[in-house]
Write a protein that holds these residues in place. Structure first.
Motif, PDB file in Angstrom:
ATOM      1  N   GLU A 247     -43.224  -9.787  -1.734  1.00 13.06           N
ATOM      2  CA  GLU A 247     -44.149 -10.500  -2.619  1.00 13.06           C
ATOM      3  C   GLU A 247     -44.936  -9.521  -3.488  1.00 13.06           C
ATOM      4  O   GLU A 247     -45.092  -9.724  -4.700  1.00 13.06           O
ATOM      5  CB  GLU A 247     -45.102 -11.355  -1.776  1.00 13.06           C
ATOM      6  CG  GLU A 247     -46.010 -12.244  -2.611  1.00 13.06           C
ATOM      7  CD  GLU A 247     -46.782 -13.230  -1.752  1.00 13.06           C
ATOM      8  OE1 GLU A 247     -47.547 -14.023  -2.341  1.00 13.06           O
ATOM      9  OE2 GLU A 247     -46.631 -13.207  -0.520  1.00 13.06           O
ATOM     10  N   ALA A 251     -44.561  -8.862  -7.762  1.00  8.15           N
ATOM     11  CA  ALA A 251     -45.735  -8.902  -8.645  1.00  8.15           C
ATOM     12  C   ALA A 251     -45.926  -7.569  -9.367  1.00  8.15           C
ATOM     13  O   ALA A 251     -46.224  -7.535 -10.574  1.00  8.15           O
ATOM     14  CB  ALA A 251     -46.974  -9.245  -7.826  1.00  8.15           C
ATOM     15  N   ALA A 254     -43.268  -7.093 -12.025  1.00 11.68           N
ATOM     16  CA  ALA A 254     -43.520  -8.009 -13.138  1.00 11.68           C
ATOM     17  C   ALA A 254     -44.610  -7.446 -14.045  1.00 11.68           C
ATOM     18  O   ALA A 254     -44.505  -7.511 -15.280  1.00 11.68           O
ATOM     19  CB  ALA A 254     -43.919  -9.381 -12.605  1.00 11.68           C
ATOM     20  N   ASP A 255     -45.648  -6.872 -13.458  1.00  9.96           N
ATOM     21  CA  ASP A 255     -46.726  -6.275 -14.255  1.00  9.96           C
ATOM     22  C   ASP A 255     -46.210  -5.110 -15.090  1.00  9.96           C
ATOM     23  O   ASP A 255     -46.627  -4.919 -16.238  1.00  9.96           O
ATOM     24  CB  ASP A 255     -47.855  -5.791 -13.341  1.00  9.96           C
ATOM     25  CG  ASP A 255     -48.617  -6.947 -12.700  1.00  9.96           C
ATOM     26  OD1 ASP A 255     -48.522  -8.073 -13.234  1.00  9.96           O
ATOM     27  OD2 ASP A 255     -49.283  -6.725 -11.672  1.00  9.96           O
ATOM     28  N   GLN A 257     -43.082  -4.762 -15.948  1.00 11.34           N
ATOM     29  CA  GLN A 257     -41.892  -5.231 -16.668  1.00 11.34           C
ATOM     30  C   GLN A 257     -40.682  -4.337 -16.373  1.00 11.34           C
ATOM     31  O   GLN A 257     -39.948  -3.924 -17.275  1.00 11.34           O
ATOM     32  CB  GLN A 257     -42.163  -5.300 -18.176  1.00 11.34           C
ATOM     33  CG  GLN A 257     -43.246  -6.302 -18.548  1.00 11.34           C
ATOM     34  CD  GLN A 257     -43.441  -6.419 -20.049  1.00 11.34           C
ATOM     35  OE1 GLN A 257     -42.974  -5.582 -20.817  1.00 11.34           O
ATOM     36  NE2 GLN A 257     -44.120  -7.465 -20.483  1.00 11.34           N
ATOM     37  N   ARG A 357     -34.617  -9.581  -9.921  1.00  9.32           N
ATOM     38  CA  ARG A 357     -35.862 -10.302 -10.189  1.00  9.32           C
ATOM     39  C   ARG A 357     -35.842 -10.915 -11.581  1.00  9.32           C
ATOM     40  O   ARG A 357     -35.517 -10.259 -12.567  1.00  9.32           O
ATOM     41  CB  ARG A 357     -37.052  -9.344 -10.079  1.00  9.32           C
ATOM     42  CG  ARG A 357     -38.402 -10.000 -10.380  1.00  9.32           C
ATOM     43  CD  ARG A 357     -39.496  -8.969 -10.585  1.00  9.32           C
ATOM     44  NE  ARG A 357     -39.293  -8.189 -11.797  1.00  9.32           N
ATOM     45  CZ  ARG A 357     -39.625  -8.601 -13.027  1.00  9.32           C
ATOM     46  NH1 ARG A 357     -40.156  -9.807 -13.207  1.00  9.32           N
ATOM     47  NH2 ARG A 357     -39.416  -7.820 -14.072  1.00  9.32           N
ATOM     48  N   PRO A 359     -38.238 -13.510 -14.339  1.00  9.01           N
ATOM     49  CA  PRO A 359     -39.651 -13.848 -14.562  1.00  9.01           C
ATOM     50  C   PRO A 359     -40.080 -15.052 -13.722  1.00  9.01           C
ATOM     51  O   PRO A 359     -39.351 -16.039 -13.602  1.00  9.01           O
ATOM     52  CB  PRO A 359     -39.703 -14.161 -16.060  1.00  9.01           C
ATOM     53  CG  PRO A 359     -38.547 -13.414 -16.644  1.00  9.01           C
ATOM     54  CD  PRO A 359     -37.473 -13.451 -15.601  1.00  9.01           C
ATOM     55  N   HIS A 360     -41.258 -14.943 -13.130  1.00  5.90           N
ATOM     56  CA  HIS A 360     -41.897 -16.032 -12.378  1.00  5.90           C
ATOM     57  C   HIS A 360     -41.114 -16.446 -11.134  1.00  5.90           C
ATOM     58  O   HIS A 360     -41.322 -17.544 -10.612  1.00  5.90           O
ATOM     59  CB  HIS A 360     -42.102 -17.262 -13.277  1.00  5.90           C
ATOM     60  CG  HIS A 360     -42.742 -16.953 -14.592  1.00  5.90           C
ATOM     61  ND1 HIS A 360     -44.012 -16.419 -14.698  1.00  5.90           N
ATOM     62  CD2 HIS A 360     -42.258 -17.073 -15.868  1.00  5.90           C
ATOM     63  CE1 HIS A 360     -44.308 -16.239 -15.980  1.00  5.90           C
ATOM     64  NE2 HIS A 360     -43.267 -16.618 -16.711  1.00  5.90           N
ATOM     65  N   ILE A 361     -40.226 -15.612 -10.653  1.00  8.01           N
ATOM     66  CA  ILE A 361     -39.457 -15.964  -9.462  1.00  8.01           C
ATOM     67  C   ILE A 361     -40.294 -15.719  -8.210  1.00  8.01           C
ATOM     68  O   ILE A 361     -41.146 -14.820  -8.167  1.00  8.01           O
ATOM     69  CB  ILE A 361     -38.144 -15.148  -9.395  1.00  8.01           C
ATOM     70  CG1 ILE A 361     -37.175 -15.788  -8.402  1.00  8.01           C
ATOM     71  CG2 ILE A 361     -38.416 -13.685  -9.008  1.00  8.01           C
ATOM     72  CD1 ILE A 361     -35.774 -15.211  -8.474  1.00  8.01           C
ATOM     73  N   ARG A 362     -40.074 -16.542  -7.198  1.00 11.63           N
ATOM     74  CA  ARG A 362     -40.771 -16.383  -5.926  1.00 11.63           C
ATOM     75  C   ARG A 362     -39.860 -15.655  -4.936  1.00 11.63           C
ATOM     76  O   ARG A 362     -38.625 -15.696  -5.067  1.00 11.63           O
ATOM     77  CB  ARG A 362     -41.181 -17.745  -5.377  1.00 11.63           C
ATOM     78  CG  ARG A 362     -42.253 -18.438  -6.222  1.00 11.63           C
ATOM     79  CD  ARG A 362     -42.811 -19.658  -5.502  1.00 11.63           C
ATOM     80  NE  ARG A 362     -41.773 -20.668  -5.279  1.00 11.63           N
ATOM     81  CZ  ARG A 362     -41.449 -21.603  -6.162  1.00 11.63           C
ATOM     82  NH1 ARG A 362     -42.055 -21.645  -7.340  1.00 11.63           N
ATOM     83  NH2 ARG A 362     -40.514 -22.491  -5.873  1.00 11.63           N
ATOM     84  N   GLN A 365     -37.001 -17.669  -3.470  1.00 11.73           N
ATOM     85  CA  GLN A 365     -35.921 -17.926  -4.431  1.00 11.73           C
ATOM     86  C   GLN A 365     -35.001 -16.711  -4.559  1.00 11.73           C
ATOM     87  O   GLN A 365     -33.775 -16.844  -4.602  1.00 11.73           O
ATOM     88  CB  GLN A 365     -36.509 -18.266  -5.805  1.00 11.73           C
ATOM     89  CG  GLN A 365     -37.194 -19.618  -5.890  1.00 11.73           C
ATOM     90  CD  GLN A 365     -37.811 -19.820  -7.262  1.00 11.73           C
ATOM     91  OE1 GLN A 365     -38.765 -19.137  -7.628  1.00 11.73           O
ATOM     92  NE2 GLN A 365     -37.255 -20.747  -8.034  1.00 11.73           N
TER      93      GLN A 365
END
Length: 392
Positions: A247, A251, A254-255, A257, A357, A359-362, A365
Motif C-alpha cells: 500500500e 502511493a 504514484a507520487d 510517477q 501499477r 493510476p488509482h489502483i488498489r 486489484q
C-alpha cells in the motif's frame, strides 16, 4: 592513610561498585536464548572487574602486594571477557583467542612488576595496566563499529557503544601517558590530568554499561518485530508485511510517477514433491527457492512468501517489460539447478504472473491482476512468465 593509597582505594572502590551495579542490573534483564550466552559473558566480565577493583583496594589498604596484583589480574580477565562478549555478539560465536592473548600479556606485565623497584612500581603498574585496558576498549570500539557499518539498519545503541568505548580508550591512554610523565616522587593519581581521565573513565563505564543493556533490549525488540513480519520457514517477509508495504509502495510510486511491478510466483508441481518425498523435502525446496530469489533480486526489491508455494516479488521503479526480463532470467537460472530429493536429482521450475501499477489502483486489484497473469502461465504449460494484459 597516605594520599597515594587513599586515591587508589577511592578509585578502585568506585570502579568496583559501578561494575557490580551493572552486573546486578543485567541479572534482572530478560533475554532470549540467542543472546543469553553473550549476556552471561558480559555479566561475568562486570563481576570480575568488580572483584578486581575490590581486590586492588584491599591490597592497598592491607599493603598486601599479591592481593593487589591478583586484583589487577581479575580486572584484565574482566576486560578480556567483555571483549569476548562483544565478539560473540558480532560474530555469533565465541572466539577467545584475541581477548585471552591480551590477557596473557597483562598477566606478564603484572608479574614483571615484582622486579620493578618499589619507588617505580606504582608508576609502572598504572602505565602498563592503563595501556592494556586502552587496547581492550579500542578493540571493542573497532569490533562494534565494523558491525555497525555492515548493518543496513543498525541499532541506535551500537553508535553509543562505539563512541563510549572509543572515548574510554582515549581517556585510559591519557592515564597511561600521564603515569609515565609524572615525577617518580609523585603518583599518577595525583596528576590533575590523570584524575580527570579517571572520572571520564568512570562515567563512560556507566554509560557503556547502560548502553549495553539498552542494546540488548533493542536487539530483543528487533527480533520480536522480525518474528511478526517474517515467514519462519524461509526467512522472507510474510503476508502481513507485504500488505502494509504494498500500500505504501503504490502511493509512493504514484507520487513520483514511477512504475512499479508486482510479480506472483508459484512453484510448479510442488504438491507432487511433497507427496513423493515428504514435507521435509518440500520445506527444503521452499528454503532453496527463497534463497535463489534473494540472490537474484536487488536489495531495494521486496520478496514475500504468501502461501504454501506462492511468493510475491515487488520490483520498485520497474515497468512490466523489464520485470518480465528479470523474472525470466531468474526462472532460467532456477531451472538449471538440480536438487537432491531422496535418491533422485530433480530439476524444478516455477510459473509467474506480472502486473504493473496503474493510476488509482488498489493493492488488492494489483494482486488479482498478477494472479490472473499467473493463471495464464499455468494454463499455457507452466514454466513461463506472463504479463497481465486485461482491462485496467
Amino acid at each position: 592513610m597516605p594520599s597515594l593509597q587513599l586515591d587508589i582505594v577511592t578509585m578502585m572502590t568506585l570502579l568496583a561498585s559501578g561494575h557490580l551495579i551493572l552486573a546486578l542490573m543485567l541479572s534482572w534483564h530478560r533475554v532470549e536464548d540467542s543472546l543469553r550466552t553473550t549476556v552471561r559473558i558480559w555479566q561475568a566480565a562486570q563481576l570480575l572487574k568488580a572483584l578486581g577493583g575490590a581486590g586492588v583496594a584491599f591490597g592497598v589498604i592491607s599493603e598486601n602486594v599479591p592481593v593487589r596484583l591478583l586484583g589487577n589480574l581479575l580486572i584484565f580477565t574482566g576486560f578480556a571477557c567483555e571483549l569476548m562478549a562483544y565478539r560473540r555478539y558480532v560474530l555469533q560465536r565465541t572466539l577467545p583467542g584475541l581477548p585471552f592473548g591480551l590477557l596473557i600479556i597483562g598477566s606478564a606485565v603484572v608479574l614483571c612488576s615484582f622486579w620493578v623497584p618499589e619507588l617505580w612500581r606504582t608508576q609502572f603498574t598504572v602505565a602498563a595496566a592503563s595501556g592494556l585496558l586502552a587496547a581492550f576498549t579500542l578493540l571493542n570500539c573497532l569490533i562494534l563499529n565494523g558491525h555497525r557499518r555492515r548493518q543496513s539498519n543498525p541499532l541506535p545503541m551500537l553508535k553509543v557503544l562505539v563512541w563510549t568505548n572509543g572515548l574510554n580508550s582515549a581517556a585510559t591512554s591519557v592515564r597511561a601517558v600521564s603515569a609515565l610523565m609524572i615525577d617518580q616522587h609523585h603518583v599518577a593519581t595525583q596528576a590533575p590530568l590523570n584524575e580527570a581521565a579517571f572520572l571520564l573513565n568512570y562515567l563512560l563505564i556507566l554509560i557503556n554499561g547502560m548502553g549495553f543493556l539498552l542494546l540488548i533490549k533493542e536487539e530483543v525488540d528487533s527480533k520480536l518485530r522480525e518474528l511478526v513480519i517474517r515467514d519462519p520457514l524461509t526467512g522472507l517477509f510474510n503476508r502481513r508485511h507485504l500488505d502494509s508495504h504494498l500500500e505504501l509502495a503504490i502511493a509512493e510510486h504514484a507520487d513520483r510517477q514511477q512504475p512499479l511491478s508486482l510479480c506472483l510466483l508459484d512453484l510448479d508441481n510442488f504438491k507432487a514433491v511433497n507427496d513423493s518425498y515428504g514435507h521435509a523435502a518440500g520445506d527444503y525446496i521452499l528454503r532453496k527457492f527463497a534463497g535463489h530469489l534473494r540472490d537474484h533480486l536487488r536489495p531495494s526489491d521486496l520478496v514475500a512468501r504468501v502461501g504454501g508455494e506462492e511468493f510475491v516479488v515487488i520490483l520498485h521503479d520497474t515497468d512490466a517489460d523489464t520485470a518480465h526480463q528479470r523474472i525470466q532470467t531468474i526462472l532460467d537460472s532456477f531451472c538449471q539447478r538440480q536438487f537432491r530429493l531422496g535418491k533422485d536429482q530433480r530439476n524444478l521450475s516455477f510459473s509467474a504472473g506480472i502486473a504493473q501499477r496503474a493510476p488509482h489502483i488498489r493493492p488488492a486489484q494489483l494482486l488479482r491482476q498478477a494472479d490472473q497473469a499467473l493463471y495464464a502461465s499455468k494454463e499455457n504449460g507452466r514454466k513461463r512468465v506472463s504479463i497481465y494484459t486485461g482491462p485496467v
